[in-house]
Design a protein around this motif. Structure first.
Motif, mmCIF file in Angstrom:
data_model
loop_
_atom_site.group_PDB
_atom_site.id
_atom_site.type_symbol
_atom_site.label_atom_id
_atom_site.label_comp_id
_atom_site.label_asym_id
_atom_site.label_seq_id
_atom_site.Cartn_x
_atom_site.Cartn_y
_atom_site.Cartn_z
ATOM 1 N N ILE A 96 125.892 73.452 42.202
ATOM 2 C CA ILE A 96 127.031 74.168 42.793
ATOM 3 C C ILE A 96 128.257 74.050 41.892
ATOM 4 C CG2 ILE A 96 128.695 74.131 44.697
ATOM 5 C CD1 ILE A 96 126.358 73.296 46.533
ATOM 6 N N ALA A 97 128.561 72.834 41.453
ATOM 7 C CA ALA A 97 129.728 72.621 40.596
ATOM 8 C C ALA A 97 129.571 73.338 39.263
ATOM 9 C CB ALA A 97 129.930 71.121 40.368
ATOM 10 N N ALA A 98 128.359 73.324 38.706
ATOM 11 C CA ALA A 98 128.120 74.023 37.443
ATOM 12 C C ALA A 98 128.303 75.528 37.605
ATOM 13 C CB ALA A 98 126.719 73.706 36.927
ATOM 14 N N HIS A 104 134.221 80.391 35.929
ATOM 15 C CA HIS A 104 135.554 80.298 35.334
ATOM 16 C C HIS A 104 135.521 80.200 33.815
ATOM 17 C CE1 HIS A 104 136.746 79.209 39.492
ATOM 18 N NE2 HIS A 104 137.902 79.729 39.135
ATOM 19 N N GLU A 105 134.476 79.556 33.264
ATOM 20 C CA GLU A 105 134.477 79.236 31.835
ATOM 21 C C GLU A 105 133.342 79.884 31.051
ATOM 22 O OE1 GLU A 105 134.527 75.019 31.280
ATOM 23 O OE2 GLU A 105 136.192 74.699 32.673
ATOM 24 N N GLY A 106 132.399 80.503 31.727
ATOM 25 C CA GLY A 106 131.315 81.192 31.045
ATOM 26 C C GLY A 106 130.018 80.425 31.004
ATOM 27 N N VAL A 107 130.067 79.101 30.752
ATOM 28 C CA VAL A 107 128.866 78.279 30.621
ATOM 29 C C VAL A 107 129.140 76.900 31.218
ATOM 30 C CG1 VAL A 107 127.170 77.260 29.043
ATOM 31 C CG2 VAL A 107 128.274 79.434 28.439
ATOM 32 N N GLY A 271 128.305 89.608 29.004
ATOM 33 C CA GLY A 271 129.417 88.989 29.721
ATOM 34 C C GLY A 271 129.021 88.332 31.024
ATOM 35 N N ILE A 272 127.784 87.809 31.099
ATOM 36 C CA ILE A 272 127.291 87.205 32.339
ATOM 37 C C ILE A 272 127.412 85.681 32.240
ATOM 38 C CG2 ILE A 272 125.311 86.924 33.867
ATOM 39 C CD1 ILE A 272 124.250 89.609 32.742
ATOM 40 N N PRO A 273 128.173 85.043 33.114
ATOM 41 C CA PRO A 273 128.266 83.573 33.103
ATOM 42 C C PRO A 273 126.912 82.941 33.418
ATOM 43 C CG PRO A 273 129.981 84.558 34.478
ATOM 44 C CD PRO A 273 129.015 85.641 34.170
ATOM 45 N N VAL A 274 126.696 81.729 32.910
ATOM 46 C CA VAL A 274 125.417 81.068 33.132
ATOM 47 C C VAL A 274 125.609 79.607 33.521
ATOM 48 C CG1 VAL A 274 125.158 80.575 30.646
ATOM 49 C CG2 VAL A 274 123.144 80.537 32.143
ATOM 50 N N ALA A 275 124.920 79.224 34.595
ATOM 51 C CA ALA A 275 124.818 77.821 35.012
ATOM 52 C C ALA A 275 123.421 77.346 34.647
ATOM 53 C CB ALA A 275 125.057 77.691 36.513
ATOM 54 N N ILE A 276 123.348 76.273 33.885
ATOM 55 C CA ILE A 276 122.084 75.791 33.328
ATOM 56 C C ILE A 276 121.593 74.598 34.131
ATOM 57 C CG2 ILE A 276 120.984 74.863 31.242
ATOM 58 C CD1 ILE A 276 123.546 76.133 29.784
ATOM 59 N N CYS A 277 120.298 74.592 34.431
ATOM 60 C CA CYS A 277 119.627 73.441 35.035
ATOM 61 C C CYS A 277 118.515 73.005 34.091
ATOM 62 C CB CYS A 277 119.030 73.803 36.396
ATOM 63 S SG CYS A 277 120.225 74.476 37.560
ATOM 64 N N LEU A 299 122.938 73.944 22.148
ATOM 65 C CA LEU A 299 123.013 75.397 21.985
ATOM 66 C C LEU A 299 123.898 76.025 23.064
ATOM 67 C CD1 LEU A 299 119.279 76.015 21.081
ATOM 68 C CD2 LEU A 299 121.238 76.393 19.562
ATOM 69 N N ALA A 300 123.891 75.440 24.255
ATOM 70 C CA ALA A 300 124.802 75.921 25.295
ATOM 71 C C ALA A 300 126.251 75.697 24.884
ATOM 72 C CB ALA A 300 124.506 75.204 26.611
ATOM 73 N N TRP A 301 126.517 74.539 24.270
ATOM 74 C CA TRP A 301 127.857 74.249 23.761
ATOM 75 C C TRP A 301 128.279 75.291 22.729
ATOM 76 C CZ3 TRP A 301 131.947 71.030 24.507
ATOM 77 C CH2 TRP A 301 132.826 70.823 23.448
ATOM 78 N N GLU A 302 127.379 75.629 21.818
ATOM 79 C CA GLU A 302 127.677 76.664 20.823
ATOM 80 C C GLU A 302 127.947 78.008 21.503
ATOM 81 O OE1 GLU A 302 124.498 76.759 17.982
ATOM 82 O OE2 GLU A 302 124.694 74.611 17.486
ATOM 83 N N ASP A 303 127.176 78.311 22.525
ATOM 84 C CA ASP A 303 127.374 79.568 23.248
ATOM 85 C C ASP A 303 128.723 79.575 23.960
ATOM 86 O OD1 ASP A 303 126.222 82.129 24.352
ATOM 87 O OD2 ASP A 303 126.561 81.045 26.230
ATOM 88 N N TRP A 304 129.076 78.445 24.561
ATOM 89 C CA TRP A 304 130.378 78.335 25.234
ATOM 90 C C TRP A 304 131.514 78.600 24.249
ATOM 91 C CZ3 TRP A 304 134.214 74.303 24.897
ATOM 92 C CH2 TRP A 304 135.177 74.337 25.908
ATOM 93 N N HIS A 305 131.401 78.046 23.028
ATOM 94 C CA HIS A 305 132.411 78.295 22.011
ATOM 95 C C HIS A 305 132.419 79.762 21.582
ATOM 96 C CE1 HIS A 305 134.552 74.645 20.880
ATOM 97 N NE2 HIS A 305 133.459 73.969 21.191
ATOM 98 N N ALA A 306 131.246 80.351 21.446
ATOM 99 C CA ALA A 306 131.167 81.761 21.049
ATOM 100 C C ALA A 306 131.807 82.657 22.100
ATOM 101 C CB ALA A 306 129.717 82.161 20.821
ATOM 102 N N ARG A 307 131.612 82.338 23.353
ATOM 103 C CA ARG A 307 132.251 83.119 24.416
ATOM 104 C C ARG A 307 133.770 82.963 24.365
ATOM 105 N NH1 ARG A 307 128.846 84.129 29.414
ATOM 106 N NH2 ARG A 307 126.706 83.690 28.825
ATOM 107 N N GLY A 308 134.233 81.744 24.066
ATOM 108 C CA GLY A 308 135.670 81.530 23.933
ATOM 109 C C GLY A 308 136.258 82.329 22.790
#
Length: 314
Positions: A96-98, A104-107, A271-277, A299-308
């Motif tokens: 839920i938190a993710a 709000h942040e994309g990833v 432009g679709i946000p993603v919550a990863i499990c 790789l999620a971290w890299e994606d978060w930066h790319a979205r930023g």
């Protein structure tokens, strides 16, 4: 990027139990070294009302207060204990938190979760509550309350086991698309139809797997030609790796990383946000499982930066 964890809630499992509980703490420790800039956030506990968005009140009560039958506990694979109940609530709370953070942040990520065998009134296969189903319905309710619009959701389940519980809970719900890429001959042996099921043969390797994934993602976008999902849940199971005890597929570490890249890129481009499990992972060498999961989150971290970078002013 926020990483939500609850790894200090450890179940008192009997000696020799095959569930690798320590992988959660090992992953958290590995990420603290690999991604020290990430924000590690302790998971909240999902409320009974939140759990009831996907589960019957009687089942929620049985888990929380220790009323599960011996047969129900055997099907779940864990004996009941107060730690089992609290860990299960925290696993849902982390997703839920993710999901909120992703909107709000994309990833964002839950360092556990992906408990996709839990159905409306029963747990199964080491899954007590279905974190993704609960979080999807809660995010839709919150989104509608704040924006007065429908939030479409996509579940991209790439754990090696079919997401039967998620499919059952969300069956006939046109607002949530469920995709499951899984081993044809693996657990659960009685599948429940998702919106798109891709059953792969034992021994499937990188090339065939990635081709099947590309085709499934294409079908997802075609199915949403009139409006893309506003949120995706990605169950990034490490049990597709060739070193997994229970997986039966033959993806290399590089193949799993390429799987993750393709999912992240497809969602980012739209432009679709993603919550990863993190889903399953039962490596013969548990360090291999943790390394695969760590790479998924790097790789999620890299994606978060790319979205930023895409959002940054030029």
């Amino acid at each position: 990027m926020q990483c939500h964890y609850s790894d200090h809630f450890v179940l008192p499992l009997p000696e020799g139990h095959r569930f690798p509980m320590r992988k959660y703490r090992d992953l958290h420790d590995a990420l603290a070294v690999a991604l020290p800039q990430a924000r590690f956030v302790e998971a909240p506990s999902a409320s009974p009302g939140e759990l009831a968005l996907a589960h019957t009140p009687s089942y929620v009560d049985a888990v929380l207060h220790g009323h599960l039958s011996a047969a129900q506990q055997r099907e779940i694979g864990f004996p009941w204990s107060p730690q089992m109940a609290e860990r299960s609530r925290r696993s849902v709370g982390a997703t839920i938190a993710a999901a909120r953070a992703a909107l709000h942040e994309g990833v964002s990520a839950n360092l556990a979760g992906g408990t996709h065998h839990a159905s409306t009134d029963a747990g199964s296969g080491f899954c007590v509550f279905n974190d993704v189903a609960v979080a999807a319905r809660l995010m839709q309710a919150e989104w509608h309350r704040h924006h007065r619009r429908l939030l479409r959701v996509a579940v991209i389940d790439l754990d090696v086991h079919q997401g039967n519980g998620t499919a059952a809970i969300l069956a006939d719900d046109p607002t949530v698309w469920t995709l499951s890429l899984h081993g044809q001959h693996n657990f659960p042996f009685r599948k429940v139809a998702s919106d798109d099921d891709v059953a792969l043969p034992d021994g499937c390797g990188d090339a065939d797997y990635l081709a099947a994934l590309d085709a499934a993602l294409d079908r997802l976008w075609t199915a949403h030609a009139d409006g893309l999902p506003g949120l995706a849940f990605y169950n990034a199971g490490a049990d597709v790796h060739e070193g997994d005890r229970l997986g039966r597929l033959k993806l290399t570490a590089d193949g799993v990383a390429e799987r993750d890249r393709r999912v992240y890129a497809a969602l980012r481009q739209r432009g679709i946000p993603v919550a990863i499990c993190m889903g399953g992972g039962y490596g013969i060498d548990l360090a291999q499982t943790v390394a695969v999961q760590r790479r998924t989150l790097e790789l999620a971290w890299e994606d978060w930066h790319a979205r930023g970078a895409l959002r940054a002013p030029t």
